[in-house]
Design an enzyme around this catalytic site. Structure first.
Site, PDB file in Angstrom:
ATOM      1  N   GLY A  47      17.563  37.913  80.535  1.00 56.23           N
ATOM      2  CA  GLY A  47      17.920  37.056  79.417  1.00 56.23           C
ATOM      3  C   GLY A  47      18.489  37.956  78.318  1.00 56.23           C
ATOM      4  O   GLY A  47      17.902  39.001  77.998  1.00 56.23           O
ATOM      5  N   ARG A  89      22.831  46.720  82.446  1.00 54.71           N
ATOM      6  CA  ARG A  89      23.486  45.450  82.826  1.00 54.71           C
ATOM      7  C   ARG A  89      24.709  45.282  81.915  1.00 54.71           C
ATOM      8  O   ARG A  89      24.595  45.455  80.707  1.00 54.71           O
ATOM      9  CB  ARG A  89      22.541  44.252  82.675  1.00 54.71           C
ATOM     10  CG  ARG A  89      21.452  44.190  83.739  1.00 54.71           C
ATOM     11  CD  ARG A  89      20.710  42.866  83.705  1.00 54.71           C
ATOM     12  NE  ARG A  89      21.408  41.813  84.426  1.00 54.71           N
ATOM     13  CZ  ARG A  89      21.007  40.534  84.424  1.00 54.71           C
ATOM     14  NH1 ARG A  89      19.938  40.165  83.737  1.00 54.71           N
ATOM     15  NH2 ARG A  89      21.675  39.626  85.103  1.00 54.71           N
ATOM     16  N   GLN A 196      16.132  31.174  88.563  1.00 49.61           N
ATOM     17  CA  GLN A 196      15.472  31.252  87.250  1.00 49.61           C
ATOM     18  C   GLN A 196      15.045  29.864  86.753  1.00 49.61           C
ATOM     19  O   GLN A 196      14.076  29.727  86.015  1.00 49.61           O
ATOM     20  CB  GLN A 196      16.404  31.879  86.210  1.00 49.61           C
ATOM     21  CG  GLN A 196      16.665  33.360  86.397  1.00 49.61           C
ATOM     22  CD  GLN A 196      17.931  33.618  87.178  1.00 49.61           C
ATOM     23  OE1 GLN A 196      18.292  32.853  88.062  1.00 49.61           O
ATOM     24  NE2 GLN A 196      18.607  34.697  86.874  1.00 49.61           N
ATOM     25  N   ASP A 237      25.425  34.865  77.538  1.00 45.06           N
ATOM     26  CA  ASP A 237      25.210  36.314  77.536  1.00 45.06           C
ATOM     27  C   ASP A 237      26.230  37.036  76.673  1.00 45.06           C
ATOM     28  O   ASP A 237      26.007  38.157  76.233  1.00 45.06           O
ATOM     29  CB  ASP A 237      25.232  36.860  78.960  1.00 45.06           C
ATOM     30  CG  ASP A 237      23.910  36.554  79.631  1.00 45.06           C
ATOM     31  OD1 ASP A 237      23.710  35.400  80.023  1.00 45.06           O
ATOM     32  OD2 ASP A 237      23.064  37.455  79.703  1.00 45.06           O
ATOM     33  N   ASN A 247      28.113  32.919  80.791  1.00 51.07           N
ATOM     34  CA  ASN A 247      26.708  32.586  81.015  1.00 51.07           C
ATOM     35  C   ASN A 247      26.444  32.587  82.521  1.00 51.07           C
ATOM     36  O   ASN A 247      27.355  32.827  83.319  1.00 51.07           O
ATOM     37  CB  ASN A 247      26.369  31.226  80.390  1.00 51.07           C
ATOM     38  CG  ASN A 247      24.874  30.967  80.400  1.00 51.07           C
ATOM     39  OD1 ASN A 247      24.086  31.828  79.991  1.00 51.07           O
ATOM     40  ND2 ASN A 247      24.441  29.817  80.880  1.00 51.07           N
ATOM     41  N   LYS A 248      25.206  32.319  82.879  1.00 49.23           N
ATOM     42  CA  LYS A 248      24.771  32.368  84.271  1.00 49.23           C
ATOM     43  C   LYS A 248      25.753  31.649  85.192  1.00 49.23           C
ATOM     44  O   LYS A 248      26.227  30.559  84.873  1.00 49.23           O
ATOM     45  CB  LYS A 248      23.378  31.734  84.355  1.00 49.23           C
ATOM     46  CG  LYS A 248      22.743  31.661  85.728  1.00 49.23           C
ATOM     47  CD  LYS A 248      22.740  32.974  86.471  1.00 49.23           C
ATOM     48  CE  LYS A 248      22.090  34.113  85.696  1.00 49.23           C
ATOM     49  NZ  LYS A 248      22.428  35.445  86.258  1.00 49.23           N
TER      50      LYS A 248
HETATM   51  O1  MRU Z   1      20.668  36.999  84.853  1.00 46.32           O
HETATM   52  P1  MRU Z   1      19.797  36.486  83.748  1.00 46.32           P
HETATM   53  O2  MRU Z   1      18.595  35.773  84.222  1.00 46.32           O
HETATM   54  O3  MRU Z   1      19.488  37.577  82.750  1.00 46.32           O
HETATM   55  O4  MRU Z   1      20.713  35.432  82.995  1.00 46.32           O
HETATM   56  C1  MRU Z   1      20.245  34.790  81.836  1.00 46.32           C
HETATM   57  C2  MRU Z   1      21.192  33.785  81.313  1.00 46.32           C
HETATM   58  O5  MRU Z   1      22.250  33.568  81.875  1.00 46.32           O
HETATM   59  C3  MRU Z   1      20.867  33.115  80.034  1.00 46.32           C
HETATM   60  O6  MRU Z   1      21.473  31.871  79.973  1.00 46.32           O
HETATM   61  C4  MRU Z   1      21.355  34.002  78.873  1.00 46.32           C
HETATM   62  O7  MRU Z   1      20.799  35.268  78.907  1.00 46.32           O
HETATM   63  C5  MRU Z   1      21.195  33.445  77.522  1.00 46.32           C
HETATM   64  S1  MRU Z   1      19.675  32.666  77.165  1.00 46.32           S
HETATM   65  C6  MRU Z   1      18.704  33.594  76.274  1.00 46.32           C
END
Ligand code: MRU
Length: 350
Positions: A47, A89, A196, A237, A247-248
């Site tokens: 996150g 990352r 997630q 992100d 985003n994801k």
């Molecule tokens: O790969 P992750 O689990 O770190 O991805 C997280 C996300 O895509 C969230 O939507 C993003 O970090 C923003 S929410 C705090």
């Protein structure tokens, strides 16, 4: 319990090990900044805001690990630690943002001695962590005005307390609406490949007694076309200056289907996630993760031997699909180029 914190008795960084949830709640401890970097890569902590805070504490740890007795040597050690942490990352800008802030804090304390710099870095990391919780609360307050009583909200990935230091971004808006007594229901995208949604978001909603159903990612379009979704809330992100949102993986598809069906689509984004240096989303680096995350489910290979996979962890949603962006200084509407810059300036002035 915060997702990531500093233990002032042991001088270690502590994190909830998110790879084990929801089955096991375990705290992982770190006394080496390289381990913190590995924990970010391996998603012990994940996150965007949470990895930003983890990296800030990582720099504080690096300062304590450094044997330097003079400031120049300490700063050189911090700069190499910063490179290692930033590489953990690539997509979430909060990581580079937090590391940059920490290096600036170290430079600003020059002349006060190595111990003072070490102490300053721990205090600065703590400030980043505390501010995150406070601004998530403010985003929750602003975003909750978008949620009608009785609304069904579609949510992707995990954006809750676990994705931040505490409370959350998009999920924080949902928590705030629930706290206000609104009767809401959440459709939780399971969020393949790492799940997630099914594993972390459902757990957080359950803890708070919020009504929800987990859905296969592929079911989202079905529910939107049938008019069963009032609003889509996601995190980000990295958001470019023009409002393109990384985003994801899967967020882009949701946004397109939302627009096609007249469903409002709102990313919930702290200003630390807005990267004004990038003109548009095509410039955002997209992390490619190991193939096994796609080829296997719960550690078991499901794909035929010999098949390969592609595994981009994020995608970019062009700003034309974005209804508005919730930030800690209010909800930003198009034109994003102008209004996002104003939001960042307002947040920096607070
Ligand atoms: O790969 P992750 O689990 O770190 O991805 C997280 C996300 O895509 C969230 O939507 C993003 O970090 C923003 S929410 C705090």
């Amino acid at each position: 319990m915060r997702t990531v914190s500093w233990n002032y008795e042991t001088n270690q960084v502590e994190m909830i090990d998110q790879r084990l949830l929801p089955a096991v709640f375990e705290i992982a401890t770190f006394d080496d900044f390289r381990q913190v970097a590995r924990a970010i890569t391996e998603m012990v902590v994940r996150g965007a805001p949470a990895i930003g805070a983890a990296a800030a504490f990582g720099i504080a740890l690096a300062a304590r690990q450094s044997p330097a007795t003079d400031e120049d040597q300490l700063l050189a050690d911090l700069e190499s630690a910063a490179e290692i942490l930033k590489a953990a990352r690539p997509t979430a800008v909060n990581l580079a943002w937090a590391v940059r802030r920490q290096l600036a804090a170290a430079r600003a304390s020059r002349g006060e001695g190595v111990e003072a710099i070490r102490n300053r870095l721990l205090a600065a990391a703590q400030e980043i962590a505390d501010a995150d919780v406070e601004l998530n609360r403010r985003m929750g307050f602003h975003g909750a005005e978008l949620i009608a009583d009785g609304a069904t909200i579609l949510h992707h990935c995990n954006t809750g307390a676990l994705a931040t230091v505490d409370w959350g971004t998009a999920l924080g808006v949902i928590f705030a609406a629930h706290e206000q007594g609104k009767k809401i229901h959440v459709l939780v995208d399971e969020t393949r490949p790492r799940l997630q949604g099914a594993m972390l978001t459902a757990w957080e909603l359950q803890q708070r007694g919020i009504s929800h159903d987990i859905i296969a990612d592929n079911a989202a379009g079905h529910f939107m076309r049938r008019g069963e979704v009032d609003i889509v809330l996601v995190g980000s992100d990295r958001t470019a200056a023009n409002g393109d949102v990384a985003n994801k993986i899967g967020t882009y598809k949701l946004a397109v289907v939302a627009k096609e069906n007249g469903v409002p689509f709102y990313p919930v984004v702290p200003t630390s996630t807005i990267d004004l240096e990038l003109a548009n989303g095509d410039l955002i680096p997209i992390e490619e993760r190991p193939q096994d995350e796609v080829l296997c489910v719960a550690g078991q290979r499901i794909a035929p031997e010999g098949s390969t996979a592609r595994n981009p962890a994020f995608d970019v949603t062009p700003h034309r699909y974005v209804t508005g962006i919730v930030t800690e200084v209010g909800i930003v509407y198009p034109p994003f180029v102008k209004h996002l810059r104003e939001a960042v300036e307002k947040a920096q002035g607070q």
